[in-house]
Design a protein around this motif. Structure first.
Motif, short mmCIF file in Angstrom:
data_model
loop_
_atom_site.label_atom_id
_atom_site.label_comp_id
_atom_site.label_asym_id
_atom_site.label_seq_id
_atom_site.Cartn_x
_atom_site.Cartn_y
_atom_site.Cartn_z
N LEU A 1 0.83 -1.21 0.00
CA LEU A 1 0.00 0.00 0.00
C LEU A 1 0.86 1.25 0.00
N ALA A 2 1.91 1.28 0.82
CA ALA A 2 2.77 2.46 0.91
C ALA A 2 3.49 2.72 -0.41
N ALA A 3 4.00 1.65 -1.02
CA ALA A 3 4.74 1.80 -2.28
C ALA A 3 3.83 2.30 -3.39
N LEU A 4 2.61 1.78 -3.48
CA LEU A 4 1.68 2.22 -4.53
C LEU A 4 1.25 3.65 -4.29
N ALA A 5 1.04 4.03 -3.03
CA ALA A 5 0.67 5.41 -2.73
C ALA A 5 1.79 6.37 -3.12
N ALA A 6 3.02 6.01 -2.80
CA ALA A 6 4.16 6.86 -3.15
C ALA A 6 4.35 6.96 -4.66
N ARG A 7 4.21 5.82 -5.31
CA ARG A 7 4.39 5.80 -6.78
C ARG A 7 3.37 6.69 -7.48
N ASP A 8 2.11 6.61 -7.03
CA ASP A 8 1.03 7.29 -7.73
C ASP A 8 0.72 8.68 -7.18
N GLY A 9 1.46 9.10 -6.13
CA GLY A 9 1.19 10.40 -5.54
C GLY A 9 -0.18 10.49 -4.89
N ARG A 10 -0.64 9.38 -4.29
CA ARG A 10 -1.94 9.34 -3.65
C ARG A 10 -1.78 9.24 -2.14
#
Length: 597
Positions: A414-423
């Motif tokens: 979850l953290a990696a996807l949030a950081a990647r997508d700026g969410r």
């Protein structure tokens, strides 16, 4: 550690800060090296870790040494495994002997953390797009200002039927574990008599020493008590709850200095119990292991905390969600990211004012929902470990080591996807996180009869997460179960019920006759057409599906010989549903498991 590994594997530049010299938390630094549960749920990083343990010792039988677990190992082996796993990730930087001090915030958003290098006293500020709290007691979320709870919740608050009349700040007993080593014939390994030693404290820990007739009579002798968590290498984990080395301490709200002072009581309990084992029970060849912890007292670096702060997340995972996942409440199972199968097991025997009945409460196996990792309002923060948003009762099973590993893995994804997508983490689609975990061999649902090497594993997991095909939960001793029954037939009415729950369409009512292969394909094809007729814009992704003949589709799905008149199995039907409808991608779900319209 699992969060850091998964985050780095998804390409995020990641730092993991650890106050002890070892990665691995409970499994290594705290010495809880007899794993509880998930033996038949080899999911994600838990499976990877266990396979490395098997490789070190020579297979599953070599680590089936005690009776509390199927997987036992020496803590230093776990530390080495995690060190090797971390070293293999170029995007991951490890900061050992770094203590969390504070968060860096901008308004309500977490922007990083302040750490203290315990070797030099120097403070380090780390700026990050997302911070994951992997602490035992939820220290990061507290400093971040996220809402949380501590202690018992009355049934009137939790909505459970747990027999808790009033709320309190009572937490579970903690344990400072010890690792004993059999030194064989030779010098007496008995430690000096500890202060305040009284053998009555441990009376009736086993039948070999039970003088107080008012205490419940134990069922095991001293040898079996020690064999409870016998480790490879002639070692024993001392983590015994029945008049053993559990200690009641609530250190949750203390600062580090006060905690360190208070926790000396837990160390002293364990040293008294070790002396009792050596002196009263006669195991003088068993001494504190000299090849595990490089500490002055040879005890683990940290205690085993069973409970601390519990986040108030966008959802609260409660015992009733575990007991009846497919029932009338929010279908949180659709958002599952971590699985477990241990009973609800609370340690309160050192606190006579705490409830004594929350011990091995039978429940089915379960899925932890993604929303339990996400704060209600605090941005830039994801929570893992025992601090996720669960009821006090549910914590009694979500706290176990394999579940914590898998919850950590989900937090990292979850953290990696949030950081990647700026969410913000709460804005990352549930299905995106689940896809990442499936791609890493993770279970979304705890189907013990569909292992990761099953040819339809991913399809069954995806379809199961939509609820079109459901499993059946069965409470079962120490290893609770949920069955998918992949080789069983299914009737048309059951399939129609699942499809209607997914999206209701007009059409004839199905009967209870078992489905054939041809009947299943026809039913799914008709349902696809009905969805397009109902709302072609919403279901535009179904245009052109399926583009192959049934025989070609069957072969592409690797389902063996195509015999249209044969009864279809549930595994085959899951593959067909996944291919013809792709319901996992067709409709998004929110954190409560509700389908987006």
């Amino acid at each position: 550690t699992a969060a850091a590994l998964q985050s780095a594997r998804l390409g995020a530049r990641t730092i993991v800060a650890e106050p002890s010299p070892w990665l691995g938390g409970m499994l290594s630094a705290a010495g809880v090296s007899a794993t509880d549960g998930n033996h038949r749920l080899p999911s994600g990083i838990w499976r990877e870790f266990r396979e490395r343990v098997y490789a070190h010792y020579g297979g599953p039988e070599a680590v089936n040494t005690g009776w509390v677990s199927n997987t036992h190992f020496e803590p230093h082996v776990a530390a080495r495994i995690f060190k090797e796993m971390a070293a293999a990730e170029p995007s991951l930087r490890v900061l050992l002997r770094h203590r969390f001090v504070d968060v860096v915030k901008d308004g309500s958003r977490v922007r990083g953390a302040v750490l203290e290098d315990l070797a030099t006293g120097r403070r380090v500020e780390v700026r990050a797009k997302v911070v994951v709290d992997g602490t035992d007691l939820g220290d990061v979320l507290a400093r971040a200002g996220a809402a949380f709870d501590v202690g018992l919740e009355a049934d009137s608050i939790s909505g459970e039927n747990a027999g808790i009349a009033a709320s309190s700040e009572v937490v579970q007993d903690l344990t400072w574990c010890a690792i004993l080593k059999d030194y064989g014939p030779g010098p007496d390994r008995t430690i000096p008599r500890p202060e305040r030693y009284d053998p009555a404290e441990f009376d009736c820990s086993s039948t070999s020493y039970c003088k107080d007739t008012t205490r419940e009579k134990p069922t095991v002798d001293a040898r079996k008590m020690l064999d409870y968590a016998r480790l490879p290498g002639g070692k024993y984990l001392v983590n015994w709850p029945n008049h053993g080395n559990d200690t009641y301490l609530n250190v949750v709200g203390m600062d580090d200095a006060a905690r360190e002072k208070a926790l000396l009581a837990a160390k002293e309990t364990t040293l008294r119990f070790v002396y009792f084992i050596q002196h009263e029970l006669g195991f003088r060849s068993l001494g504190l292991a000299d090849d595990e912890y490089p500490t002055k007292d040879r005890l683990p670096f940290v205690p085993y905390h069973r409970e601390g702060r519990r986040l108030r997340g966008v959802v609260r995972f409660a015992a009733r969600d575990i007991e009846d996942p497919f029932g009338a409440r929010d279908p949180l199972y659709r958002t599952g990211v971590s699985v477990g199968d241990y009973p609800i097991d609370h340690h309160h025997k050192r606190n006579p004012h705490a409830p004594q009945h929350l011990w091995f409460v039978p429940v089915p196996s379960f899925s932890v929902p993604l929303g339990a990792l996400v704060p209600e309002a605090t941005d830039g923060l994801v929570v893992a470990d025992k601090a996720i948003s669960v009821s006090n009762v549910a914590n009694g099973t979500t706290r176990l080591q394999p579940v914590v590993l898998l919850t950590g893995q989900a937090a990292g994804a979850l953290a990696a996807l949030a950081a990647r997508d700026g969410r913000e983490p709460r804005s990352v689609p549930v299905r995106d996180v689940q896809r990442a975990l499936l791609g890493s061999g993770g279970f979304l649902l705890p189907y013990l009869d569909v292992p990761p090497d099953h040819p339809q594993f991913a399809r069954i997991q995806r379809v199961g997460a939509t609820g079109i095909l459901k499993g059946k939960g069965v409470p079962h001793q120490w290893a609770n179960q949920t069955w998918f029954y992949p080789d069983f037939p299914i009737d048309a009415a059951t399939l129609q019920e699942g499809l209607t729950e997914f999206e209701k369409v007009d059409g004839p009512k199905a009967d209870g006759r078992p489905l054939t292969v041809a009947g299943a394909v026809a039913m799914l094809t008709d349902y696809r057409a009905a969805l397009l007729k109902k709302d072609r814009a919403r279901f535009a992704a179904l245009e052109g599906k399926p583009s192959r003949s049934v025989a070609e589709l069957w072969a592409a799905l690797d389902l063996g010989a195509h015999v249209p008149e044969r009864l279809v199995t549930r595994a085959e039907l899951a593959a067909l549903v996944d291919e013809i409808l792709d319901p996992f991608a067709l409709k998004a779900v929110d954190h409560r498991g509700r389908f987006a319209e």
